[in-house]
Design a protein around this motif. Structure first.
Motif, PDB file in Angstrom:
ATOM      1  N   MET A 277       0.832  -1.206   0.000  1.00  0.00           N
ATOM      2  CA  MET A 277       0.000   0.000   0.000  1.00  0.00           C
ATOM      3  C   MET A 277       0.864   1.251   0.000  1.00  0.00           C
ATOM      4  O   MET A 277       0.522   2.253  -0.611  1.00  0.00           O
ATOM      5  N   ALA A 280       2.550   1.463  -3.566  1.00  0.00           N
ATOM      6  CA  ALA A 280       1.697   1.224  -4.728  1.00  0.00           C
ATOM      7  C   ALA A 280       1.925   2.290  -5.793  1.00  0.00           C
ATOM      8  O   ALA A 280       2.257   3.432  -5.494  1.00  0.00           O
ATOM      9  N   ASP A 281       1.726   1.901  -7.036  1.00  0.00           N
ATOM     10  CA  ASP A 281       1.865   2.853  -8.128  1.00  0.00           C
ATOM     11  C   ASP A 281       0.870   3.984  -7.949  1.00  0.00           C
ATOM     12  O   ASP A 281      -0.317   3.756  -7.719  1.00  0.00           O
ATOM     13  N   LEU A 282       1.369   5.180  -8.060  1.00  0.00           N
ATOM     14  CA  LEU A 282       0.496   6.320  -7.843  1.00  0.00           C
ATOM     15  C   LEU A 282      -0.272   6.626  -9.125  1.00  0.00           C
ATOM     16  O   LEU A 282       0.262   6.500 -10.216  1.00  0.00           O
ATOM     17  N   PRO A 283      -1.522   7.049  -8.968  1.00  0.00           N
ATOM     18  CA  PRO A 283      -2.229   7.498 -10.162  1.00  0.00           C
ATOM     19  C   PRO A 283      -1.564   8.768 -10.670  1.00  0.00           C
ATOM     20  O   PRO A 283      -0.981   9.511  -9.890  1.00  0.00           O
ATOM     21  N   GLU A 285      -0.790  12.451 -11.742  1.00  0.00           N
ATOM     22  CA  GLU A 285      -1.304  13.735 -11.269  1.00  0.00           C
ATOM     23  C   GLU A 285      -2.279  14.298 -12.291  1.00  0.00           C
ATOM     24  O   GLU A 285      -2.037  14.263 -13.489  1.00  0.00           O
ATOM     25  N   PRO A 291      -4.742  23.609 -10.018  1.00  0.00           N
ATOM     26  CA  PRO A 291      -5.612  23.887  -8.887  1.00  0.00           C
ATOM     27  C   PRO A 291      -5.645  25.380  -8.621  1.00  0.00           C
ATOM     28  O   PRO A 291      -4.614  26.005  -8.462  1.00  0.00           O
ATOM     29  N   VAL A 293      -7.414  28.455  -6.364  1.00  0.00           N
ATOM     30  CA  VAL A 293      -8.252  28.793  -5.229  1.00  0.00           C
ATOM     31  C   VAL A 293      -9.302  29.799  -5.669  1.00  0.00           C
ATOM     32  O   VAL A 293     -10.477  29.697  -5.367  1.00  0.00           O
ATOM     33  N   GLU A 296     -12.323  28.510  -8.059  1.00  0.00           N
ATOM     34  CA  GLU A 296     -13.209  27.442  -7.649  1.00  0.00           C
ATOM     35  C   GLU A 296     -14.002  27.782  -6.403  1.00  0.00           C
ATOM     36  O   GLU A 296     -15.020  27.191  -6.126  1.00  0.00           O
ATOM     37  N   ARG A 297     -13.478  28.702  -5.648  1.00  0.00           N
ATOM     38  CA  ARG A 297     -14.107  28.939  -4.359  1.00  0.00           C
ATOM     39  C   ARG A 297     -15.347  29.801  -4.501  1.00  0.00           C
ATOM     40  O   ARG A 297     -15.304  30.844  -5.147  1.00  0.00           O
TER      41      ARG A 297
ATOM     42  N   LEU B 123     -11.368  23.492  -0.396  1.00  0.00           N
ATOM     43  CA  LEU B 123     -10.396  24.561  -0.609  1.00  0.00           C
ATOM     44  C   LEU B 123      -9.178  24.048  -1.386  1.00  0.00           C
ATOM     45  O   LEU B 123      -8.674  24.721  -2.281  1.00  0.00           O
ATOM     46  N   GLN B 125      -9.363  21.486  -3.208  1.00  0.00           N
ATOM     47  CA  GLN B 125      -9.974  20.826  -4.369  1.00  0.00           C
ATOM     48  C   GLN B 125      -9.791  19.326  -4.404  1.00  0.00           C
ATOM     49  O   GLN B 125      -9.594  18.733  -5.457  1.00  0.00           O
ATOM     50  N   TRP B 128     -13.218  15.082  -3.294  1.00  0.00           N
ATOM     51  CA  TRP B 128     -13.605  13.790  -3.867  1.00  0.00           C
ATOM     52  C   TRP B 128     -12.662  12.662  -3.443  1.00  0.00           C
ATOM     53  O   TRP B 128     -12.898  11.499  -3.754  1.00  0.00           O
ATOM     54  N   TYR B 133      -6.795   6.665   0.978  1.00  0.00           N
ATOM     55  CA  TYR B 133      -5.643   6.665   1.893  1.00  0.00           C
ATOM     56  C   TYR B 133      -4.473   7.366   1.224  1.00  0.00           C
ATOM     57  O   TYR B 133      -4.392   7.393  -0.007  1.00  0.00           O
ATOM     58  N   GLN B 136      -2.757   6.164  -1.829  1.00  0.00           N
ATOM     59  CA  GLN B 136      -3.469   6.128  -3.113  1.00  0.00           C
ATOM     60  C   GLN B 136      -3.459   7.478  -3.814  1.00  0.00           C
ATOM     61  O   GLN B 136      -4.150   7.659  -4.809  1.00  0.00           O
ATOM     62  N   LEU B 137      -2.702   8.432  -3.273  1.00  0.00           N
ATOM     63  CA  LEU B 137      -2.672   9.765  -3.864  1.00  0.00           C
ATOM     64  C   LEU B 137      -1.343  10.024  -4.553  1.00  0.00           C
ATOM     65  O   LEU B 137      -0.337   9.421  -4.214  1.00  0.00           O
ATOM     66  N   GLN B 141      -1.145  15.745  -4.807  1.00  0.00           N
ATOM     67  CA  GLN B 141      -2.364  15.626  -4.000  1.00  0.00           C
ATOM     68  C   GLN B 141      -2.017  15.479  -2.525  1.00  0.00           C
ATOM     69  O   GLN B 141      -2.643  16.085  -1.662  1.00  0.00           O
ATOM     70  N   ARG B 142      -0.999  14.681  -2.238  1.00  0.00           N
ATOM     71  CA  ARG B 142      -0.602  14.480  -0.847  1.00  0.00           C
ATOM     72  C   ARG B 142      -0.223  15.800  -0.203  1.00  0.00           C
ATOM     73  O   ARG B 142      -0.589  16.077   0.940  1.00  0.00           O
ATOM     74  N   ARG B 144      -1.154  18.775  -0.985  1.00  0.00           N
ATOM     75  CA  ARG B 144      -2.328  19.628  -0.764  1.00  0.00           C
ATOM     76  C   ARG B 144      -3.112  19.152   0.455  1.00  0.00           C
ATOM     77  O   ARG B 144      -3.626  19.968   1.225  1.00  0.00           O
TER      78      ARG B 144
END
Lengths: 298, 355
Positions: A277, A280-283, A285, A291, A293, A296-297, B123, B125, B128, B133, B136-137, B141-142, B144
């Motif tokens: 875990m 594990a291979d990361l998805p 980015e 992103p 702020v 989107e806010r 904030l 984003q 979702w 865990y 899995q990021l 993402q981690r 943020r």
């Protein structure tokens, strides 16, 4: 497909190596195990069962379980404390402590037992004082617990040190900066991170505690029905040519060993799953929109 | 909240990490601590966070003594280079951690916690991902999530230790712009540590350039780049050609016009401040083309002048017009230079070179 990896050996080499390993395993592990049960049941199940009903056998089993039950909590406390100190802090004498943790592995268990005789025996350093205060350590349960503690101490610490070193201090520091107290940090962050390593160390320590012979033998005094653990009981019966009794008791030890093996496999599997875990291979980015702020806010 | 650092010193064995360092960080500013590894910038950040204790000196938060306040009571948000997310907790629980460990009386209700955490995840984003865990990021993402977690406890100060150091270039650029925008909205005093000069110049209100445990210069990104206070700052912020007095002798044409090329001084010239031409340049000197690297919009030319390497940057367009084959002799001439006295390493009180 004819894709051969550079490191792959020819088929016959692989078969030979596997065969040698399996043959060795059979000869030295499976065969003796079968022999133990064979001998135990040599005069039928009835004789086997009766041999186990013996009062001395019962008290030996009880003593072995008692020692393990007393030793394991100490192992948790000492092991975690030592690993914590070594893995997370820099201090003078750290390498000495690391070496000392391995001492029980290096010293013969018999010597370990003798150390306790020298310390707590009637002629030992504290002997006079102990006799005067009517405290029995040698040839009694406390001595056997001490000897078992000595030989099992390294297991938990050795399992945890590399694990805690690899995990570093970051998560603990993050917890503290978020306002966690020392205990909250330990129970919510540190302990969950090391729980499978701790479990693994405890299983090994438990197996050793139940099976220990040398150190316990020296301090036990072999008082039948009182200070005989299961391994000592087996030896005594065997020396008295009580084959059935000896092997029947040995099957109990062997069964304990098998249970340990199963639990160990489960824990190993869990540990591997957790490491998978972590790595594990990361998805990939998400890159389609940076992103932001502001946009989107609401 | 403002942070004041007064005469802080810290040693690790024989290594002096911080040497009698003082620094003021005004309320609401985004300050970058910039320097090479081992310059003490991370140690300084950890002292502000309360994770290290200084050997001497004081830390003041909002004018109040905070040197011996425990890290858990400093109300500081800390973001680690390697995220330091709690690996056995979901993203939601990670962000909620700071709220859950509060004493019972101050602890918000479960509904409040949920609302606060989801607000923070929106904030950054990543609402979702609440049930995922950390493993899995992705790295971006981690980080943020780590930021959301630090903000959950409403810190008075936000400290970031090389926050983008472990990310790849593209994500890093996105995240630092995002951090800048976030800071503009929240106006929380923030200090971030970096060894990447581009990052510091782009994101920070003020840049603190550090070297060997002390501060070399404090200023706006523009100030530290265009008027560096020391040779170190000049060299650390961008590429530079260094001409020692030894080389000066060969700049005969230079000495004729310049009045401040005394022996024992060092001249710094940025690669993009050197003019390069095939035809002789008045007051220039000759050099031989040794390498030509085409890096995106720029072309970096390595030249050899009397066994010294000189680096020149040209636009791609200019390089194409010139057409520079290896081994060709060309003329170069610095447009501007910065001179420091070599022995004091202080800026020489002289006008810049005129060649």
């Amino acid at each position: 497909m004819n894709t051969r990896r550079a490191t792959a050996e020819p088929r016959w080499v692989r078969l030979l190596l596997t065969g040698v390993a399996l043959g060795f395993l059979f000869l030295f592990l499976v065969l003796p195990l079968i022999a133990v049960f064979w001998e135990a049941f040599a005069h039928g199940a009835q004789a086997y069962w009766e041999a186990l009903q013996d009062g001395e056998a019962h008290s030996a089993m009880l003593l072995t379980l008692t020692i393990a039950a007393v030793v394991l909590p100490f192992n948790i406390a000492f092991g975690v404390a030592a690993a914590w100190a070594i893995a997370k802090f820099e201090f003078r004498g750290k390498s000495l402590l690391t070496t000392l943790i391995d001492l029980p592995f290096a010293v013969s268990p018999v010597v370990a037992g003798l150390i306790f005789i020298i310390l707590f025996g009637a002629q030992g350093f504290f002997g006079q004082w102990l006799v005067a205060n009517d405290i029995k350590i040698i040839f009694a349960l406390p001595g056997m617990v001490l000897a078992t503690l000595f030989v099992t101490f390294p297991f938990v610490a050795r399992e945890l040190i590399p694990l805690m070193q690899a995990q570093g201090r970051d998560e603990e520091e993050a917890a503290v900066s978020l306002g966690a107290s020392g205990w909250q940090m330990f129970f919510r962050v540190t302990l969950p991170n090391i729980k499978w390593g701790l479990m693994y160390g405890l299983i090994l320590a438990n197996a050793r505690a139940m099976g220990e012979f040398g150190a316990v033998s020296v301090v036990s005094g072999h008082i039948r029905g009182e200070t005989n653990t299961l391994p000592l009981h087996v030896e005594i019966l065997y020396n008295e040519y009580n084959q059935i009794g000896a092997f029947a008791a040995a099957t109990v030890l062997a069964l304990l060993g098998l249970v340990t093996l199963v639990v160990k496999t489960i824990v190993e599997w869990r540990m591997r799953k957790e490491t998978e875990m972590l790595t594990a291979d990361l998805p990939p980015e998400k890159t389609e929109l940076p992103p932001s702020v502001a946009t989107e806010r609401p | 909240m403002s942070i004041e650092i007064r005469n802080i010193s810290k040693r690790f064995g024989n290594f002096v990490a911080l040497d009698n360092l003082s620094l003021d960080i005004p309320t609401g500013e985004l300050v970058a601590l910039l320097g090479p590894s081992g310059c003490g910038k991370t140690t300084l950040l950890r002292i502000i966070a309360g994770m290290e204790t200084p050997d001497a000196g004081n830390v003041l938060f909002g004018g109040e003594e905070a040197t011996h306040v425990h890290a858990r009571e400093r109300q500081v948000g800390f973001v680690f280079q390697h995220y330091a997310l709690f690996r056995h907790m979901s993203v939601f629980e990670n962000v909620a951690f700071g709220l859950r460990v509060r004493p019972r009386k101050e602890r918000p209700s479960e509904a409040e916690i949920r609302e606060r955490v989801m607000g923070l995840l929106k904030l950054v984003q990543l609402d979702w991902l609440a049930q995922r865990y950390p493993s899995q990021l992705s790295g971006g993402q981690r980080q943020r999530i780590a930021l959301a977690r630090a903000l959950a406890v409403e810190p008075k100060v936000l400290l970031l230790d090389e926050p983008f150091g472990a990310l790849d270039t593209k994500v890093r650029k996105e995240l630092r712009r995002w951090l800048r925008r976030l800071h503009d909205e929240m106006h929380i005093s923030s200090v971030f540590v970096t060894h990447d000069q581009e990052e510091a110049l782009e994101v920070a209100d003020r840049v603190v350039v550090m070297n060997r445990g002390h501060i070399e210069q404090i200023g706006s990104p523009d100030e530290v780049y265009s008027s560096p206070a020391s040779p170190f700052v000049y060299q650390f912020l961008g590429n530079v050609n260094v001409f020692h007095s030894r080389v000066h002798g060969s700049w005969a044409e230079v000495e004729r016009e310049g009045e401040n090329t005394e022996a024992g001084s060092i001249a710094f010239v940025r690669p993009h401040d050197i003019e390069l031409d095939l035809a002789p340049l008045p007051g220039g000197m000759t050099a031989v083309v040794r390498h030509v690297h085409r890096i995106g919009p720029l072309v970096r030319v390595e030249l050899e002048h009397e066994a010294e390497m000189i680096e020149v940057e040209l636009t791609r367009e200019r390089a194409t017009t010139l057409d520079l084959p290896l081994g060709k002799t060309v003329w170069i001439k610095p447009r501007q230079a910065k001179i420091f006295a070599a022995d004091t390493a202080k800026p020489a009180d002289k006008q810049p070179f005129l060649f």
